[in-house]
Design an enzyme around this catalytic site. Structure first.
Site, PDB file in Angstrom:
ATOM      1  N   GLU A  96       0.820  -1.214   0.000  1.00 55.07           N
ATOM      2  CA  GLU A  96       0.000   0.000   0.000  1.00 55.07           C
ATOM      3  C   GLU A  96       0.858   1.270   0.000  1.00 55.07           C
ATOM      4  O   GLU A  96       1.651   1.482   0.921  1.00 55.07           O
ATOM      5  CB  GLU A  96      -0.928  -0.008   1.224  1.00 55.07           C
ATOM      6  N   LYS A 142      -7.666  -0.513  11.131  1.00 51.93           N
ATOM      7  CA  LYS A 142      -7.039  -0.890   9.852  1.00 51.93           C
ATOM      8  C   LYS A 142      -5.754  -0.075   9.677  1.00 51.93           C
ATOM      9  O   LYS A 142      -4.719  -0.588   9.240  1.00 51.93           O
ATOM     10  CB  LYS A 142      -8.031  -0.623   8.707  1.00 51.93           C
ATOM     11  N   ASP A 174       2.764 -15.077  11.766  1.00 51.57           N
ATOM     12  CA  ASP A 174       1.432 -15.430  11.275  1.00 51.57           C
ATOM     13  C   ASP A 174       0.500 -14.227  11.469  1.00 51.57           C
ATOM     14  O   ASP A 174      -0.011 -13.990  12.572  1.00 51.57           O
ATOM     15  CB  ASP A 174       0.960 -16.653  12.083  1.00 51.57           C
ATOM     16  N   HIS A 202      -1.206  11.648  -0.307  1.00 52.36           N
ATOM     17  CA  HIS A 202      -1.113  10.666  -1.401  1.00 52.36           C
ATOM     18  C   HIS A 202      -0.626  11.347  -2.673  1.00 52.36           C
ATOM     19  O   HIS A 202       0.255  10.839  -3.358  1.00 52.36           O
ATOM     20  CB  HIS A 202      -2.496  10.043  -1.667  1.00 52.36           C
TER      21      HIS A 202
HETATM   22  P1  HMG Z   1       4.804  15.402   4.396  1.00 55.49           P
HETATM   23  O1  HMG Z   1       4.853  16.147   5.678  1.00 55.49           O
HETATM   24  O2  HMG Z   1       4.241  16.113   3.228  1.00 55.49           O
HETATM   25  O3  HMG Z   1       6.233  14.835   4.012  1.00 55.49           O
HETATM   26  O4  HMG Z   1       4.005  14.070   4.611  1.00 55.49           O
HETATM   27  P2  HMG Z   1       7.606  15.609   3.788  1.00 55.49           P
HETATM   28  O5  HMG Z   1       7.864  15.659   2.329  1.00 55.49           O
HETATM   29  O6  HMG Z   1       7.663  16.879   4.552  1.00 55.49           O
HETATM   30  O7  HMG Z   1       8.643  14.572   4.461  1.00 55.49           O
HETATM   31  C1  HMG Z   1       8.641  14.361   5.869  1.00 55.49           C
HETATM   32  C2  HMG Z   1       9.083  12.931   6.178  1.00 55.49           C
HETATM   33  O8  HMG Z   1       8.085  12.008   5.719  1.00 55.49           O
HETATM   34  C3  HMG Z   1      10.367  12.526   5.492  1.00 55.49           C
HETATM   35  O9  HMG Z   1      11.458  12.950   6.254  1.00 55.49           O
HETATM   36  C4  HMG Z   1      10.226  11.038   5.469  1.00 55.49           C
HETATM   37  O10 HMG Z   1      10.531  10.500   6.730  1.00 55.49           O
HETATM   38  C5  HMG Z   1       8.740  10.858   5.188  1.00 55.49           C
HETATM   39  P3  HMG Z   1      12.889  13.185   5.532  1.00 55.49           P
HETATM   40  O11 HMG Z   1      13.362  11.862   5.036  1.00 55.49           O
HETATM   41  O12 HMG Z   1      12.632  14.138   4.403  1.00 55.49           O
HETATM   42  O13 HMG Z   1      13.734  13.729   6.624  1.00 55.49           O
HETATM   43  N1  HMG Z   1       8.490  10.799   3.736  1.00 55.49           N
HETATM   44  C6  HMG Z   1       8.769   9.726   2.971  1.00 55.49           C
HETATM   45  N2  HMG Z   1       9.286   8.524   3.275  1.00 55.49           N
HETATM   46  C7  HMG Z   1       9.417   7.627   2.271  1.00 55.49           C
HETATM   47  N3  HMG Z   1       9.047   7.886   1.000  1.00 55.49           N
HETATM   48  C8  HMG Z   1       8.517   9.066   0.658  1.00 55.49           C
HETATM   49  C9  HMG Z   1       8.357  10.046   1.672  1.00 55.49           C
HETATM   50  N4  HMG Z   1       7.866  11.303   1.674  1.00 55.49           N
HETATM   51  C10 HMG Z   1       7.963  11.740   2.934  1.00 55.49           C
HETATM   52  N5  HMG Z   1       8.178   9.295  -0.615  1.00 55.49           N
HETATM   53  C11 HMG Z   1       3.032  11.969   4.167  1.00 55.49           C
HETATM   54  C12 HMG Z   1       3.668  13.207   3.560  1.00 55.49           C
HETATM   55  C13 HMG Z   1       2.458  11.084   3.080  1.00 55.49           C
HETATM   56  C14 HMG Z   1       4.098  11.187   4.939  1.00 55.49           C
HETATM   57  C15 HMG Z   1       1.903  12.452   5.138  1.00 55.49           C
HETATM   58  O14 HMG Z   1       0.939  13.153   4.402  1.00 55.49           O
HETATM   59  C16 HMG Z   1       1.208  11.318   5.878  1.00 55.49           C
HETATM   60  O15 HMG Z   1       1.676  10.841   6.896  1.00 55.49           O
HETATM   61  N6  HMG Z   1       0.011  10.918   5.430  1.00 55.49           N
HETATM   62  C17 HMG Z   1      -0.729   9.793   6.001  1.00 55.49           C
HETATM   63  C18 HMG Z   1      -0.687   8.654   5.030  1.00 55.49           C
HETATM   64  C19 HMG Z   1      -1.250   7.373   5.588  1.00 55.49           C
HETATM   65  O16 HMG Z   1      -1.621   7.244   6.732  1.00 55.49           O
HETATM   66  N7  HMG Z   1      -1.281   6.370   4.735  1.00 55.49           N
HETATM   67  C20 HMG Z   1      -1.775   5.040   5.071  1.00 55.49           C
HETATM   68  C21 HMG Z   1      -2.727   4.604   3.994  1.00 55.49           C
HETATM   69  S1  HMG Z   1      -4.260   5.401   4.232  1.00 55.49           S
HETATM   70  C22 HMG Z   1      -5.078   4.220   5.192  1.00 55.49           C
HETATM   71  O17 HMG Z   1      -5.282   3.131   4.758  1.00 55.49           O
HETATM   72  C23 HMG Z   1      -5.286   4.392   6.644  1.00 55.49           C
HETATM   73  C24 HMG Z   1      -6.374   5.301   7.138  1.00 55.49           C
HETATM   74  O18 HMG Z   1      -7.625   5.069   6.557  1.00 55.49           O
HETATM   75  C25 HMG Z   1      -6.408   4.992   8.612  1.00 55.49           C
HETATM   76  C26 HMG Z   1      -7.357   5.844   9.382  1.00 55.49           C
HETATM   77  O19 HMG Z   1      -8.375   6.274   8.805  1.00 55.49           O
HETATM   78  O20 HMG Z   1      -7.083   6.051  10.602  1.00 55.49           O
HETATM   79  C27 HMG Z   1      -5.976   6.717   6.865  1.00 55.49           C
END
Ligand code: HMG
Length: 423
Positions: free
Chosen positions: A80, A259, A275, A372
Protein backbone atom coordinates in the site's frame (compact mmCIF):
# COMPACT_ATOMS: atom_id res chain seq x y z
CA UNK A 1 18.50 11.76 13.46
CA UNK A 2 19.94 13.52 10.44
CA UNK A 3 21.78 10.50 8.98
CA UNK A 4 18.67 9.05 7.37
CA UNK A 5 16.99 12.29 6.29
CA UNK A 6 15.96 12.02 2.65
CA UNK A 7 16.43 8.24 2.76
CA UNK A 8 13.65 7.85 0.21
CA UNK A 9 15.44 10.06 -2.29
CA UNK A 10 18.42 7.68 -2.47
CA UNK A 11 18.72 4.86 -4.96
CA UNK A 12 17.85 1.33 -3.81
CA UNK A 13 21.57 0.43 -3.72
CA UNK A 14 22.36 3.54 -1.64
CA UNK A 15 19.56 2.69 0.78
CA UNK A 16 20.90 -0.85 1.18
CA UNK A 17 24.44 0.46 1.73
CA UNK A 18 23.22 2.95 4.35
CA UNK A 19 21.22 0.24 6.10
CA UNK A 20 24.12 -2.21 6.01
CA UNK A 21 26.48 0.40 7.50
CA UNK A 22 24.21 1.76 10.18
CA UNK A 23 22.81 -1.63 11.27
CA UNK A 24 26.11 -3.47 10.80
CA UNK A 25 24.49 -6.10 8.62
CA UNK A 26 26.25 -9.36 7.84
CA UNK A 27 27.59 -9.76 4.31
CA UNK A 28 24.97 -12.48 3.84
CA UNK A 29 22.09 -10.12 4.73
CA UNK A 30 23.51 -7.38 2.53
CA UNK A 31 23.74 -9.84 -0.37
CA UNK A 32 20.20 -11.07 0.24
CA UNK A 33 19.00 -7.46 -0.04
CA UNK A 34 21.14 -6.60 -3.07
CA UNK A 35 20.24 -9.76 -4.98
CA UNK A 36 16.62 -9.43 -3.81
CA UNK A 37 16.64 -13.14 -2.93
CA UNK A 38 13.22 -14.67 -2.58
CA UNK A 39 12.13 -18.10 -1.47
CA UNK A 40 13.86 -20.82 -3.48
CA UNK A 41 11.52 -23.35 -5.04
CA UNK A 42 12.88 -26.11 -2.80
CA UNK A 43 11.63 -24.25 0.29
CA UNK A 44 8.45 -22.68 -1.11
CA UNK A 45 7.31 -26.07 -2.34
CA UNK A 46 7.56 -27.47 1.18
CA UNK A 47 5.80 -24.57 2.90
CA UNK A 48 2.46 -24.79 1.13
CA UNK A 49 0.69 -27.40 -0.93
CA UNK A 50 0.14 -27.44 -4.71
CA UNK A 51 2.79 -24.76 -5.10
CA UNK A 52 3.15 -23.10 -8.52
CA UNK A 53 5.70 -20.41 -7.68
CA UNK A 54 6.24 -17.48 -5.32
CA UNK A 55 4.47 -14.13 -5.03
CA UNK A 56 6.41 -10.93 -4.32
CA UNK A 57 5.56 -7.75 -2.42
CA UNK A 58 7.66 -4.62 -1.80
CA UNK A 59 10.15 -4.97 1.06
CA UNK A 60 10.76 -1.47 2.48
CA UNK A 61 12.37 0.24 5.43
CA UNK A 62 11.36 2.84 7.98
CA UNK A 63 14.85 4.14 8.67
CA UNK A 64 14.58 5.23 12.30
CA UNK A 65 12.12 4.45 15.06
CA UNK A 66 12.93 4.74 18.76
CA UNK A 67 11.49 2.24 21.23
CA UNK A 68 12.56 2.20 24.88
CA UNK A 69 15.50 4.52 24.04
CA UNK A 70 16.88 2.18 21.37
CA UNK A 71 16.90 3.20 17.71
CA UNK A 72 15.73 0.59 15.18
CA UNK A 73 15.30 0.44 11.41
CA UNK A 74 12.03 -1.28 10.63
CA UNK A 75 11.59 -3.60 7.64
CA UNK A 76 8.04 -3.54 6.27
CA UNK A 77 6.32 -5.67 3.67
CA UNK A 78 3.34 -3.84 2.22
CA UNK A 79 1.77 -3.19 -1.14
CA UNK A 80 0.00 0.00 0.00
CA UNK A 81 1.45 3.38 -1.02
CA UNK A 82 2.10 5.96 1.74
CA UNK A 83 2.22 3.46 4.63
CA UNK A 84 6.04 3.45 4.83
CA UNK A 85 6.26 7.21 4.28
CA UNK A 86 3.63 7.89 6.96
CA UNK A 87 5.34 5.62 9.48
CA UNK A 88 8.71 7.24 8.70
CA UNK A 89 7.24 10.69 9.22
CA UNK A 90 5.48 9.65 12.45
CA UNK A 91 8.66 8.01 13.76
CA UNK A 92 10.62 11.18 13.02
CA UNK A 93 8.17 13.46 14.85
CA UNK A 94 7.89 11.09 17.83
CA UNK A 95 11.68 10.61 18.01
CA UNK A 96 11.97 14.34 18.76
CA UNK A 97 9.71 13.67 21.75
CA UNK A 98 11.92 10.81 23.00
CA UNK A 99 10.33 7.97 21.00
CA UNK A 100 8.05 5.22 22.24
CA UNK A 101 8.05 3.39 25.54
CA UNK A 102 6.61 -0.07 26.06
CA UNK A 103 5.35 -2.55 28.63
CA UNK A 104 4.86 -6.29 28.36
CA UNK A 105 4.07 -8.17 31.53
CA UNK A 106 3.55 -11.82 30.59
CA UNK A 107 4.19 -13.83 27.44
CA UNK A 108 2.06 -16.93 27.72
CA UNK A 109 -0.10 -18.65 25.10
CA UNK A 110 -3.47 -20.16 25.96
CA UNK A 111 -5.00 -23.30 24.49
CA UNK A 112 -8.30 -24.98 25.22
CA UNK A 113 -9.91 -28.36 25.52
CA UNK A 114 -13.68 -27.97 25.17
CA UNK A 115 -15.68 -30.66 26.98
CA UNK A 116 -19.40 -31.45 26.69
CA UNK A 117 -22.03 -33.93 27.90
CA UNK A 118 -20.79 -33.47 31.45
CA UNK A 119 -23.13 -34.88 34.13
CA UNK A 120 -22.06 -32.51 36.92
CA UNK A 121 -20.24 -29.29 36.00
CA UNK A 122 -19.20 -28.37 39.56
CA UNK A 123 -17.72 -31.79 40.31
CA UNK A 124 -16.04 -31.92 36.91
CA UNK A 125 -14.40 -28.55 37.47
CA UNK A 126 -13.14 -29.62 40.92
CA UNK A 127 -11.84 -32.92 39.51
CA UNK A 128 -9.71 -31.12 36.90
CA UNK A 129 -8.29 -28.65 39.39
CA UNK A 130 -7.49 -31.41 41.89
CA UNK A 131 -5.35 -33.09 39.19
CA UNK A 132 -3.77 -29.89 37.91
CA UNK A 133 -0.14 -30.75 38.77
CA UNK A 134 -0.37 -34.18 37.16
CA UNK A 135 -2.04 -32.74 34.04
CA UNK A 136 0.61 -30.02 33.70
CA UNK A 137 3.31 -32.67 33.98
CA UNK A 138 1.56 -34.77 31.34
CA UNK A 139 1.36 -31.70 29.06
CA UNK A 140 5.07 -30.99 29.53
CA UNK A 141 5.98 -34.58 28.72
CA UNK A 142 4.21 -34.17 25.38
CA UNK A 143 6.65 -31.39 24.38
CA UNK A 144 9.81 -31.78 26.50
CA UNK A 145 11.99 -29.52 24.30
CA UNK A 146 10.14 -26.38 25.43
CA UNK A 147 10.69 -27.38 29.06
CA UNK A 148 14.43 -27.74 28.36
CA UNK A 149 14.41 -24.19 26.98
CA UNK A 150 12.91 -22.86 30.20
CA UNK A 151 9.26 -22.80 29.12
CA UNK A 152 6.37 -25.22 29.57
CA UNK A 153 2.82 -25.56 30.85
CA UNK A 154 2.26 -23.20 33.78
CA UNK A 155 -1.41 -23.34 34.75
CA UNK A 156 -4.74 -24.96 34.04
CA UNK A 157 -7.94 -22.94 34.53
CA UNK A 158 -11.50 -24.12 33.98
CA UNK A 159 -14.67 -22.24 33.02
CA UNK A 160 -18.21 -23.23 32.20
CA UNK A 161 -19.61 -21.51 29.10
CA UNK A 162 -23.18 -22.56 28.24
CA UNK A 163 -23.12 -26.39 28.02
CA UNK A 164 -19.36 -26.55 27.64
CA UNK A 165 -16.75 -26.96 30.30
CA UNK A 166 -13.54 -25.49 28.95
CA UNK A 167 -10.10 -26.28 30.29
CA UNK A 168 -7.58 -23.56 29.42
CA UNK A 169 -3.91 -24.46 29.41
CA UNK A 170 -1.48 -21.52 29.91
CA UNK A 171 1.95 -22.18 28.44
CA UNK A 172 5.25 -20.33 28.39
CA UNK A 173 6.35 -20.82 24.77
CA UNK A 174 9.60 -18.82 25.04
CA UNK A 175 10.58 -17.57 21.53
CA UNK A 176 7.99 -19.61 19.57
CA UNK A 177 4.49 -18.71 18.44
CA UNK A 178 3.45 -21.90 20.17
CA UNK A 179 0.83 -23.52 17.94
CA UNK A 180 2.62 -26.88 17.72
CA UNK A 181 3.67 -26.81 21.37
CA UNK A 182 0.16 -26.06 22.60
CA UNK A 183 -1.58 -28.46 20.24
CA UNK A 184 0.74 -31.32 21.25
CA UNK A 185 0.12 -30.61 24.92
CA UNK A 186 -3.64 -30.21 24.58
CA UNK A 187 -4.05 -33.39 22.59
CA UNK A 188 -1.99 -35.20 25.25
CA UNK A 189 -4.35 -34.23 28.09
CA UNK A 190 -7.62 -34.28 26.14
CA UNK A 191 -8.69 -37.89 26.89
CA UNK A 192 -7.66 -37.58 30.51
CA UNK A 193 -9.82 -34.47 30.86
CA UNK A 194 -12.78 -36.29 29.32
CA UNK A 195 -12.33 -39.18 31.79
CA UNK A 196 -11.95 -36.89 34.80
CA UNK A 197 -15.15 -35.00 33.93
CA UNK A 198 -17.07 -38.10 32.79
CA UNK A 199 -17.82 -36.13 29.65
CA UNK A 200 -16.57 -35.96 26.06
CA UNK A 201 -13.81 -33.85 24.54
CA UNK A 202 -14.90 -31.86 21.47
CA UNK A 203 -11.74 -30.02 20.40
CA UNK A 204 -8.24 -29.39 21.68
CA UNK A 205 -6.55 -26.38 20.08
CA UNK A 206 -4.48 -23.27 20.65
CA UNK A 207 -6.43 -20.02 21.01
CA UNK A 208 -5.26 -17.00 19.02
CA UNK A 209 -6.87 -14.73 21.61
CA UNK A 210 -3.52 -14.13 23.30
CA UNK A 211 -4.68 -12.15 26.34
CA UNK A 212 -1.59 -13.18 28.26
CA UNK A 213 0.74 -11.71 25.63
CA UNK A 214 -0.47 -8.11 25.85
CA UNK A 215 1.91 -5.36 24.83
CA UNK A 216 1.48 -1.64 25.42
CA UNK A 217 3.26 1.05 23.43
CA UNK A 218 3.06 4.69 24.51
CA UNK A 219 4.31 8.04 23.34
CA UNK A 220 4.09 11.53 24.80
CA UNK A 221 4.52 14.39 22.36
CA UNK A 222 4.77 18.02 23.50
CA UNK A 223 1.88 19.73 21.70
CA UNK A 224 4.12 22.52 20.47
CA UNK A 225 6.08 19.93 18.45
CA UNK A 226 3.03 19.20 16.31
CA UNK A 227 3.24 22.45 14.32
CA UNK A 228 5.34 25.60 14.25
CA UNK A 229 2.23 27.72 14.96
CA UNK A 230 0.96 27.20 18.51
CA UNK A 231 -2.74 27.50 17.62
CA UNK A 232 -2.51 24.96 14.78
CA UNK A 233 -0.50 22.61 17.01
CA UNK A 234 -3.19 22.79 19.71
CA UNK A 235 -6.05 22.26 17.24
CA UNK A 236 -4.22 19.29 15.73
CA UNK A 237 -3.77 17.67 19.15
CA UNK A 238 -7.37 18.37 20.15
CA UNK A 239 -8.74 16.94 16.92
CA UNK A 240 -6.52 13.85 17.12
CA UNK A 241 -7.91 13.25 20.63
CA UNK A 242 -11.45 13.75 19.24
CA UNK A 243 -10.77 11.31 16.41
CA UNK A 244 -9.60 8.78 19.00
CA UNK A 245 -12.85 9.28 20.98
CA UNK A 246 -14.83 8.78 17.77
CA UNK A 247 -13.11 5.40 17.28
CA UNK A 248 -14.23 4.43 20.80
CA UNK A 249 -17.92 5.06 20.13
CA UNK A 250 -18.47 4.25 16.43
CA UNK A 251 -17.58 0.77 15.12
CA UNK A 252 -17.55 2.08 11.52
CA UNK A 253 -14.77 4.47 12.43
CA UNK A 254 -13.11 2.00 14.85
CA UNK A 255 -12.67 -0.51 12.01
CA UNK A 256 -10.84 2.00 9.80
CA UNK A 257 -8.88 3.38 12.78
CA UNK A 258 -7.67 -0.17 13.53
CA UNK A 259 -7.04 -0.89 9.85
CA UNK A 260 -4.64 2.06 9.92
CA UNK A 261 -2.86 0.53 12.94
CA UNK A 262 -2.58 -2.78 11.06
CA UNK A 263 -1.10 -1.01 8.04
CA UNK A 264 2.03 -0.85 10.17
CA UNK A 265 1.69 -3.95 12.35
CA UNK A 266 0.94 -6.38 9.50
CA UNK A 267 3.81 -5.02 7.43
CA UNK A 268 6.31 -5.89 10.17
CA UNK A 269 4.58 -9.12 11.13
CA UNK A 270 4.88 -10.29 7.51
CA UNK A 271 8.51 -9.09 7.24
CA UNK A 272 9.38 -11.09 10.37
CA UNK A 273 7.76 -14.26 9.01
CA UNK A 274 5.04 -14.27 11.65
CA UNK A 275 1.43 -15.43 11.27
CA UNK A 276 -0.50 -12.23 10.54
CA UNK A 277 -3.90 -13.97 10.54
CA UNK A 278 -3.28 -15.02 14.15
CA UNK A 279 -2.24 -11.50 15.15
CA UNK A 280 -5.21 -9.88 13.36
CA UNK A 281 -7.77 -12.34 14.80
CA UNK A 282 -6.49 -11.89 18.36
CA UNK A 283 -6.34 -8.12 18.12
CA UNK A 284 -9.83 -7.70 16.65
CA UNK A 285 -11.25 -9.93 19.40
CA UNK A 286 -9.41 -7.75 21.93
CA UNK A 287 -10.88 -4.63 20.32
CA UNK A 288 -14.35 -6.07 21.11
CA UNK A 289 -13.55 -7.29 24.61
CA UNK A 290 -16.32 -5.28 26.32
CA UNK A 291 -18.95 -6.23 23.74
CA UNK A 292 -18.45 -3.32 21.33
CA UNK A 293 -15.73 -3.10 18.68
CA UNK A 294 -13.54 -0.09 19.55
CA UNK A 295 -10.33 1.62 18.44
CA UNK A 296 -7.29 -0.20 19.83
CA UNK A 297 -5.37 3.01 20.47
CA UNK A 298 -6.28 6.16 22.39
CA UNK A 299 -4.96 9.70 22.15
CA UNK A 300 -5.55 12.31 24.83
CA UNK A 301 -4.18 15.63 25.95
CA UNK A 302 -2.43 15.63 29.31
CA UNK A 303 -0.29 18.41 30.68
CA UNK A 304 0.45 20.11 27.30
CA UNK A 305 1.28 16.76 25.71
CA UNK A 306 -0.53 14.57 23.21
CA UNK A 307 -0.36 11.12 24.77
CA UNK A 308 -0.91 8.03 22.64
CA UNK A 309 -1.35 4.48 23.87
CA UNK A 310 -1.91 1.17 22.15
CA UNK A 311 -2.46 -2.13 23.96
CA UNK A 312 -2.70 -5.23 21.83
CA UNK A 313 -2.14 -9.00 22.09
CA UNK A 314 1.12 -9.66 20.21
CA UNK A 315 2.26 -13.27 20.46
CA UNK A 316 5.20 -12.67 18.15
CA UNK A 317 7.74 -15.41 17.50
CA UNK A 318 11.41 -15.23 16.60
CA UNK A 319 11.78 -18.93 15.80
CA UNK A 320 9.67 -21.57 14.05
CA UNK A 321 7.34 -21.50 11.06
CA UNK A 322 8.84 -19.79 8.01
CA UNK A 323 11.17 -17.65 10.13
CA UNK A 324 14.32 -19.70 9.64
CA UNK A 325 13.52 -20.61 6.03
CA UNK A 326 12.89 -17.33 4.28
CA UNK A 327 16.09 -15.41 3.38
CA UNK A 328 14.28 -12.05 3.53
CA UNK A 329 13.08 -12.84 7.04
CA UNK A 330 16.69 -13.53 8.04
CA UNK A 331 17.66 -10.12 6.65
CA UNK A 332 14.75 -8.55 8.57
CA UNK A 333 16.02 -9.96 11.85
CA UNK A 334 19.54 -8.76 11.08
CA UNK A 335 18.26 -5.24 10.33
CA UNK A 336 16.32 -5.28 13.61
CA UNK A 337 19.43 -6.36 15.54
CA UNK A 338 18.30 -9.98 16.21
CA UNK A 339 15.65 -9.07 18.81
CA UNK A 340 14.12 -11.71 21.07
CA UNK A 341 10.34 -12.06 21.23
CA UNK A 342 10.04 -9.73 24.23
CA UNK A 343 11.92 -7.02 22.34
CA UNK A 344 10.26 -7.54 18.98
CA UNK A 345 6.63 -7.42 20.18
CA UNK A 346 7.00 -3.89 21.67
CA UNK A 347 8.71 -2.70 18.47
CA UNK A 348 5.70 -3.92 16.49
CA UNK A 349 3.24 -2.30 18.90
CA UNK A 350 5.18 0.98 18.55
CA UNK A 351 4.95 0.73 14.75
CA UNK A 352 1.16 0.32 15.05
CA UNK A 353 0.87 3.40 17.25
CA UNK A 354 3.21 5.36 14.99
CA UNK A 355 1.18 4.47 11.91
CA UNK A 356 -2.01 5.49 13.70
CA UNK A 357 -0.40 8.80 14.73
CA UNK A 358 0.53 9.64 11.15
CA UNK A 359 -2.90 8.69 9.78
CA UNK A 360 -4.84 10.68 12.40
CA UNK A 361 -2.53 13.67 12.02
CA UNK A 362 -3.13 13.69 8.27
CA UNK A 363 -6.88 13.10 8.63
CA UNK A 364 -7.46 16.02 11.02
CA UNK A 365 -5.22 18.44 9.10
CA UNK A 366 -4.76 18.19 5.34
CA UNK A 367 -6.90 15.08 4.81
CA UNK A 368 -5.49 11.84 3.48
CA UNK A 369 -5.53 12.64 -0.25
CA UNK A 370 -3.08 15.54 -0.15
CA UNK A 371 -0.31 13.30 1.22
CA UNK A 372 -1.11 10.67 -1.40
CA UNK A 373 -0.87 13.20 -4.21
CA UNK A 374 2.34 14.65 -2.79
CA UNK A 375 3.92 11.19 -2.64
CA UNK A 376 2.70 10.39 -6.12
CA UNK A 377 4.25 13.59 -7.44
CA UNK A 378 7.55 12.85 -5.66
CA UNK A 379 7.65 9.32 -7.07
CA UNK A 380 7.07 10.66 -10.57
CA UNK A 381 9.84 13.25 -10.07
CA UNK A 382 12.27 10.50 -9.01
CA UNK A 383 11.13 8.28 -11.90
CA UNK A 384 11.67 11.19 -14.30
CA UNK A 385 15.32 11.24 -13.19
CA UNK A 386 15.33 14.19 -10.76
CA UNK A 387 18.36 14.39 -8.45
CA UNK A 388 17.81 14.57 -4.68
CA UNK A 389 18.01 18.39 -4.70
CA UNK A 390 15.55 18.63 -7.61
CA UNK A 391 12.83 16.26 -6.34
CA UNK A 392 10.86 18.71 -4.17
CA UNK A 393 10.78 21.44 -6.82
CA UNK A 394 9.68 19.05 -9.59
CA UNK A 395 7.01 17.58 -7.29
CA UNK A 396 5.72 21.03 -6.31
CA UNK A 397 5.35 22.16 -9.92
CA UNK A 398 3.88 18.83 -10.92
CA UNK A 399 1.11 19.17 -8.33
CA UNK A 400 0.15 22.51 -9.90
CA UNK A 401 0.21 21.11 -13.43
CA UNK A 402 -3.07 20.03 -15.09
CA UNK A 403 -1.82 16.42 -15.55
CA UNK A 404 0.15 14.56 -12.84
CA UNK A 405 1.97 12.02 -14.99
CA UNK A 406 5.50 10.93 -15.92
CA UNK A 407 5.55 12.91 -19.16
CA UNK A 408 4.71 16.16 -17.34
CA UNK A 409 7.32 15.35 -14.66
CA UNK A 410 9.97 14.89 -17.39
CA UNK A 411 9.13 18.18 -19.08
CA UNK A 412 9.10 20.05 -15.74
CA UNK A 413 12.53 18.57 -14.95
CA UNK A 414 13.87 19.67 -18.33
CA UNK A 415 12.41 23.16 -17.74
CA UNK A 416 14.03 23.40 -14.27
CA UNK A 417 17.43 22.34 -15.62
CA UNK A 418 17.14 24.86 -18.45
CA UNK A 419 16.33 27.63 -15.94
CA UNK A 420 19.28 26.56 -13.76
CA UNK A 421 21.69 26.58 -16.71
CA UNK A 422 20.79 30.23 -17.45
CA UNK A 423 21.71 31.36 -13.91
P1 HMG B 1 4.80 15.40 4.40
O1 HMG B 1 4.85 16.15 5.68
O2 HMG B 1 4.24 16.11 3.23
O3 HMG B 1 6.23 14.84 4.01
O4 HMG B 1 4.00 14.07 4.61
P2 HMG B 1 7.61 15.61 3.79
O5 HMG B 1 7.86 15.66 2.33
O6 HMG B 1 7.66 16.88 4.55
O7 HMG B 1 8.64 14.57 4.46
C1 HMG B 1 8.64 14.36 5.87
C2 HMG B 1 9.08 12.93 6.18
O8 HMG B 1 8.09 12.01 5.72
C3 HMG B 1 10.37 12.53 5.49
O9 HMG B 1 11.46 12.95 6.25
C4 HMG B 1 10.23 11.04 5.47
O10 HMG B 1 10.53 10.50 6.73
C5 HMG B 1 8.74 10.86 5.19
P3 HMG B 1 12.89 13.19 5.53
O11 HMG B 1 13.36 11.86 5.04
O12 HMG B 1 12.63 14.14 4.40
O13 HMG B 1 13.73 13.73 6.62
N1 HMG B 1 8.49 10.80 3.74
C6 HMG B 1 8.77 9.73 2.97
N2 HMG B 1 9.29 8.52 3.27
C7 HMG B 1 9.42 7.63 2.27
N3 HMG B 1 9.05 7.89 1.00
C8 HMG B 1 8.52 9.07 0.66
C9 HMG B 1 8.36 10.05 1.67
N4 HMG B 1 7.87 11.30 1.67
C10 HMG B 1 7.96 11.74 2.93
N5 HMG B 1 8.18 9.29 -0.61
C11 HMG B 1 3.03 11.97 4.17
C12 HMG B 1 3.67 13.21 3.56
C13 HMG B 1 2.46 11.08 3.08
C14 HMG B 1 4.10 11.19 4.94
C15 HMG B 1 1.90 12.45 5.14
O14 HMG B 1 0.94 13.15 4.40
C16 HMG B 1 1.21 11.32 5.88
O15 HMG B 1 1.68 10.84 6.90
N6 HMG B 1 0.01 10.92 5.43
C17 HMG B 1 -0.73 9.79 6.00
C18 HMG B 1 -0.69 8.65 5.03
C19 HMG B 1 -1.25 7.37 5.59
O16 HMG B 1 -1.62 7.24 6.73
N7 HMG B 1 -1.28 6.37 4.74
C20 HMG B 1 -1.77 5.04 5.07
C21 HMG B 1 -2.73 4.60 3.99
S1 HMG B 1 -4.26 5.40 4.23
C22 HMG B 1 -5.08 4.22 5.19
O17 HMG B 1 -5.28 3.13 4.76
C23 HMG B 1 -5.29 4.39 6.64
C24 HMG B 1 -6.37 5.30 7.14
O18 HMG B 1 -7.62 5.07 6.56
C25 HMG B 1 -6.41 4.99 8.61
C26 HMG B 1 -7.36 5.84 9.38
O19 HMG B 1 -8.38 6.27 8.80
O20 HMG B 1 -7.08 6.05 10.60
C27 HMG B 1 -5.98 6.72 6.86
Amino acid sequence: MSFFSGFYKKTREERIAMTADSRQLSTQSKNILLADHNLPESIAGKMAENHLGTFSLPFSLVPQLIVDHVEYSIPMVTEEPSVVAACSLGAKIIARAGGFTSQMSSRLMIGQVALYDIPNMVEAQAAILAQQDRLLEQANQAHPSIVKRGGGARQLTVEQKADFLIAYLHVDVQEAMGANILNNMLEAIKDDLADLTQGKALIAILSNYATESLVTAKCRIPINQLHAEAQIALETAQNMARASQLAQVDPYRATTHNKGIFNGIDAVVVATGNDWRAIEAGAHAYASRDGQYRGLSTWEITDHHLVGQLTIPLPIATVGGSIGLNPKVQATFDILGQPDARTLAPIIAAVGLCQNFAALRALVTTGIQQGHMKLHAKSLAILAGAFEEEVDLVARRLRQAPHTNLETAQSILAEIRKEASKL
